[in-house]
Design a protein around this motif. Structure first.
Motif, PDB file in Angstrom:
ATOM      1  N   LYS A 222       0.883  -1.217   0.163  1.00  0.00           N
ATOM      2  CA  LYS A 222      -0.026  -0.088  -0.067  1.00  0.00           C
ATOM      3  C   LYS A 222       1.072   1.264  -0.090  1.00  0.00           C
ATOM      4  CE  LYS A 222      -2.005   1.455   3.794  1.00  0.00           C
ATOM      5  NZ  LYS A 222      -2.852   1.550   4.767  1.00  0.00           N
ATOM      6  N   ASN A 223       1.869   1.345   0.731  1.00  0.00           N
ATOM      7  CA  ASN A 223       2.787   2.251   0.694  1.00  0.00           C
ATOM      8  C   ASN A 223       4.120   2.024   0.006  1.00  0.00           C
ATOM      9  OD1 ASN A 223       1.382   3.776   2.718  1.00  0.00           O
ATOM     10  ND2 ASN A 223       1.708   1.989   4.111  1.00  0.00           N
ATOM     11  N   LYS A 224       4.330   1.270  -1.289  1.00  0.00           N
ATOM     12  CA  LYS A 224       5.371   1.001  -1.749  1.00  0.00           C
ATOM     13  C   LYS A 224       5.716   2.433  -2.660  1.00  0.00           C
ATOM     14  CE  LYS A 224       3.410  -0.742  -6.044  1.00  0.00           C
ATOM     15  NZ  LYS A 224       3.354  -1.604  -7.128  1.00  0.00           N
ATOM     16  N   ASP A 225       4.699   3.128  -2.915  1.00  0.00           N
ATOM     17  CA  ASP A 225       5.221   4.273  -3.984  1.00  0.00           C
ATOM     18  C   ASP A 225       5.643   5.640  -3.167  1.00  0.00           C
ATOM     19  OD1 ASP A 225       4.974   2.753  -6.160  1.00  0.00           O
ATOM     20  OD2 ASP A 225       3.072   3.021  -6.275  1.00  0.00           O
ATOM     21  N   GLU A 226       5.505   5.557  -1.774  1.00  0.00           N
ATOM     22  CA  GLU A 226       5.779   6.761  -1.030  1.00  0.00           C
ATOM     23  C   GLU A 226       7.225   7.154  -1.072  1.00  0.00           C
ATOM     24  OE1 GLU A 226       4.931   9.582   0.993  1.00  0.00           O
ATOM     25  OE2 GLU A 226       3.508   8.020   0.867  1.00  0.00           O
ATOM     26  N   LYS A 227       7.559   8.496  -1.472  1.00  0.00           N
ATOM     27  CA  LYS A 227       8.859   9.047  -1.616  1.00  0.00           C
ATOM     28  C   LYS A 227       9.209  10.150  -0.693  1.00  0.00           C
ATOM     29  CE  LYS A 227       9.238   7.025  -5.694  1.00  0.00           C
ATOM     30  NZ  LYS A 227       9.798   5.979  -5.932  1.00  0.00           N
ATOM     31  N   ASP A 228       8.328  10.599   0.101  1.00  0.00           N
ATOM     32  CA  ASP A 228       8.752  11.504   1.153  1.00  0.00           C
ATOM     33  C   ASP A 228       9.338  10.927   2.140  1.00  0.00           C
ATOM     34  OD1 ASP A 228       8.656  13.943   2.666  1.00  0.00           O
ATOM     35  OD2 ASP A 228       6.692  13.597   3.506  1.00  0.00           O
ATOM     36  N   PRO A 229      10.578  11.378   2.481  1.00  0.00           N
ATOM     37  CA  PRO A 229      11.609  10.637   3.536  1.00  0.00           C
ATOM     38  C   PRO A 229      10.804  10.854   4.977  1.00  0.00           C
ATOM     39  CG  PRO A 229      12.824  11.956   2.251  1.00  0.00           C
ATOM     40  CD  PRO A 229      11.403  12.270   1.667  1.00  0.00           C
ATOM     41  N   GLU A 230      10.284  11.895   5.307  1.00  0.00           N
ATOM     42  CA  GLU A 230       9.679  12.077   6.500  1.00  0.00           C
ATOM     43  C   GLU A 230       8.352  11.177   6.851  1.00  0.00           C
ATOM     44  OE1 GLU A 230       8.638  16.209   7.182  1.00  0.00           O
ATOM     45  OE2 GLU A 230      10.663  17.040   6.645  1.00  0.00           O
ATOM     46  N   LYS A 231       7.554  10.995   5.665  1.00  0.00           N
ATOM     47  CA  LYS A 231       6.610   9.936   5.659  1.00  0.00           C
ATOM     48  C   LYS A 231       6.959   8.641   5.914  1.00  0.00           C
ATOM     49  CE  LYS A 231       2.195   8.784   4.778  1.00  0.00           C
ATOM     50  NZ  LYS A 231       1.148   8.724   5.708  1.00  0.00           N
ATOM     51  N   ILE A 232       8.116   8.401   5.037  1.00  0.00           N
ATOM     52  CA  ILE A 232       8.667   6.923   5.367  1.00  0.00           C
ATOM     53  C   ILE A 232       9.186   6.869   6.566  1.00  0.00           C
ATOM     54  CG2 ILE A 232      10.723   5.406   4.580  1.00  0.00           C
ATOM     55  CD1 ILE A 232      10.397   6.791   1.881  1.00  0.00           C
ATOM     56  N   GLU A 233       9.762   7.775   7.407  1.00  0.00           N
ATOM     57  CA  GLU A 233      10.033   7.502   8.771  1.00  0.00           C
ATOM     58  C   GLU A 233       9.194   7.222   9.536  1.00  0.00           C
ATOM     59  OE1 GLU A 233      13.116   7.047  10.180  1.00  0.00           O
ATOM     60  OE2 GLU A 233      13.995   7.279   8.017  1.00  0.00           O
ATOM     61  N   LYS A 234       7.923   7.926   9.467  1.00  0.00           N
ATOM     62  CA  LYS A 234       6.826   7.582  10.335  1.00  0.00           C
ATOM     63  C   LYS A 234       6.254   6.314  10.320  1.00  0.00           C
ATOM     64  CE  LYS A 234       4.957  12.542  10.712  1.00  0.00           C
ATOM     65  NZ  LYS A 234       3.848  13.354  10.133  1.00  0.00           N
ATOM     66  N   LEU A 235       6.327   6.067   8.798  1.00  0.00           N
ATOM     67  CA  LEU A 235       5.764   4.351   8.579  1.00  0.00           C
ATOM     68  C   LEU A 235       6.702   3.605   9.335  1.00  0.00           C
ATOM     69  CD1 LEU A 235       4.661   5.155   4.859  1.00  0.00           C
ATOM     70  CD2 LEU A 235       3.012   4.459   6.842  1.00  0.00           C
ATOM     71  N   ILE A 236       7.918   3.583   9.063  1.00  0.00           N
ATOM     72  CA  ILE A 236       9.209   2.892   9.769  1.00  0.00           C
ATOM     73  C   ILE A 236       8.855   2.966  11.378  1.00  0.00           C
ATOM     74  CG2 ILE A 236      11.271   2.450  10.340  1.00  0.00           C
ATOM     75  CD1 ILE A 236      12.069   3.333   7.592  1.00  0.00           C
ATOM     76  N   ALA A 237       8.532   3.947  11.969  1.00  0.00           N
ATOM     77  CA  ALA A 237       8.188   4.037  13.212  1.00  0.00           C
ATOM     78  C   ALA A 237       7.306   3.280  13.663  1.00  0.00           C
ATOM     79  CB  ALA A 237       8.233   5.416  13.685  1.00  0.00           C
ATOM     80  N   HIS A 238       6.174   3.458  12.794  1.00  0.00           N
ATOM     81  CA  HIS A 238       4.755   2.701  13.112  1.00  0.00           C
ATOM     82  C   HIS A 238       4.992   1.229  13.058  1.00  0.00           C
ATOM     83  CE1 HIS A 238       0.349   1.875  13.388  1.00  0.00           C
ATOM     84  NE2 HIS A 238       0.493   1.059  12.189  1.00  0.00           N
ATOM     85  N   ALA A 239       5.818   0.778  12.031  1.00  0.00           N
ATOM     86  CA  ALA A 239       6.115  -0.852  11.865  1.00  0.00           C
ATOM     87  C   ALA A 239       6.924  -1.151  13.004  1.00  0.00           C
ATOM     88  CB  ALA A 239       6.859  -0.908  10.808  1.00  0.00           C
ATOM     89  N   GLN A 240       7.886  -0.602  13.708  1.00  0.00           N
ATOM     90  CA  GLN A 240       8.603  -0.845  14.739  1.00  0.00           C
ATOM     91  C   GLN A 240       7.734  -0.987  15.887  1.00  0.00           C
ATOM     92  OE1 GLN A 240      11.641   2.330  14.871  1.00  0.00           O
ATOM     93  NE2 GLN A 240      12.823   0.746  13.823  1.00  0.00           N
ATOM     94  N   TYR A 241       6.476  -0.234  16.069  1.00  0.00           N
ATOM     95  CA  TYR A 241       5.597  -0.142  17.078  1.00  0.00           C
ATOM     96  C   TYR A 241       4.843  -1.489  17.022  1.00  0.00           C
ATOM     97  CZ  TYR A 241       1.127   0.627  19.715  1.00  0.00           C
ATOM     98  OH  TYR A 241       0.137   0.705  20.519  1.00  0.00           O
ATOM     99  N   ILE A 242       4.563  -1.883  15.883  1.00  0.00           N
ATOM    100  CA  ILE A 242       3.881  -3.209  15.626  1.00  0.00           C
ATOM    101  C   ILE A 242       4.689  -4.349  16.054  1.00  0.00           C
ATOM    102  CG2 ILE A 242       2.715  -4.401  13.712  1.00  0.00           C
ATOM    103  CD1 ILE A 242       1.143  -1.948  14.565  1.00  0.00           C
ATOM    104  N   VAL A 243       5.817  -4.091  15.663  1.00  0.00           N
ATOM    105  CA  VAL A 243       6.683  -5.491  16.022  1.00  0.00           C
ATOM    106  C   VAL A 243       6.589  -5.600  17.629  1.00  0.00           C
ATOM    107  CG1 VAL A 243       9.204  -6.136  16.164  1.00  0.00           C
ATOM    108  CG2 VAL A 243       8.287  -5.329  13.971  1.00  0.00           C
ATOM    109  N   LYS A 244       6.687  -4.365  18.212  1.00  0.00           N
ATOM    110  CA  LYS A 244       6.765  -4.627  19.988  1.00  0.00           C
ATOM    111  C   LYS A 244       5.378  -4.996  20.393  1.00  0.00           C
ATOM    112  CE  LYS A 244       9.995  -1.025  20.688  1.00  0.00           C
ATOM    113  NZ  LYS A 244      10.217   0.476  20.977  1.00  0.00           N
ATOM    114  N   GLU A 245       4.212  -4.765  19.739  1.00  0.00           N
ATOM    115  CA  GLU A 245       2.720  -4.983  20.157  1.00  0.00           C
ATOM    116  C   GLU A 245       2.978  -6.487  19.865  1.00  0.00           C
ATOM    117  OE1 GLU A 245       0.187  -3.400  21.318  1.00  0.00           O
ATOM    118  OE2 GLU A 245       1.766  -2.026  21.863  1.00  0.00           O
ATOM    119  N   VAL A 246       3.366  -6.988  18.685  1.00  0.00           N
ATOM    120  CA  VAL A 246       3.202  -8.543  18.455  1.00  0.00           C
ATOM    121  C   VAL A 246       4.006  -9.404  19.337  1.00  0.00           C
ATOM    122  CG1 VAL A 246       3.833 -10.264  16.726  1.00  0.00           C
ATOM    123  CG2 VAL A 246       2.589  -8.327  15.871  1.00  0.00           C
ATOM    124  N   GLU A 247       5.013  -8.865  19.671  1.00  0.00           N
ATOM    125  CA  GLU A 247       6.077  -9.410  20.631  1.00  0.00           C
ATOM    126  C   GLU A 247       5.493  -9.649  21.914  1.00  0.00           C
ATOM    127  OE1 GLU A 247       9.634  -7.427  20.358  1.00  0.00           O
ATOM    128  OE2 GLU A 247      10.708  -8.495  18.865  1.00  0.00           O
TER     129      GLU A 247
END
Length: 82
Positions: A38-63
């Motif tokens: 869904k987010n493969k075409d994202e080019k904005d570095p700030e938006k990508i950083e937010k998405l990475i932070a969200h994914a790291q949060y999801i990793v912690k939640e699953v653990e």
């Protein structure tokens, strides 16, 4: 580490964590793949950083969910009343 490498590492980490997902690995893999595509075409570095932070949060939640499941299983096994 580049953003691309971090995203790939997060994808692999989540894929690894999905092995024990209650609905099955295939269900988890399809949902994970869809979320990343869904987010493969994202080019904005700030938006990508937010998405990475969200994914790291999801990793912690699953653990955390897995640890809670393990705790409840051990509690049931050793303490029949609780």
């Amino acid at each position: 580490m580049s953003q691309r490498a971090r995203v790939i590492e997060l994808y692999k980490t989540l894929l690894y964590l999905g092995r024990d997902w209650p609905n099955g690995f295939d269900f988890f893999r399809k949902r994970l793949h869809g979320a990343f595509m869904k987010n493969k075409d994202e080019k904005d570095p700030e938006k990508i950083e937010k998405l990475i932070a969200h994914a790291q949060y999801i990793v912690k939640e699953v653990e955390t969910l897995y640890m809670l499941k393990k705790y409840r299983t051990l509690k049931r096994r050793y303490y029949r009343d609780g």
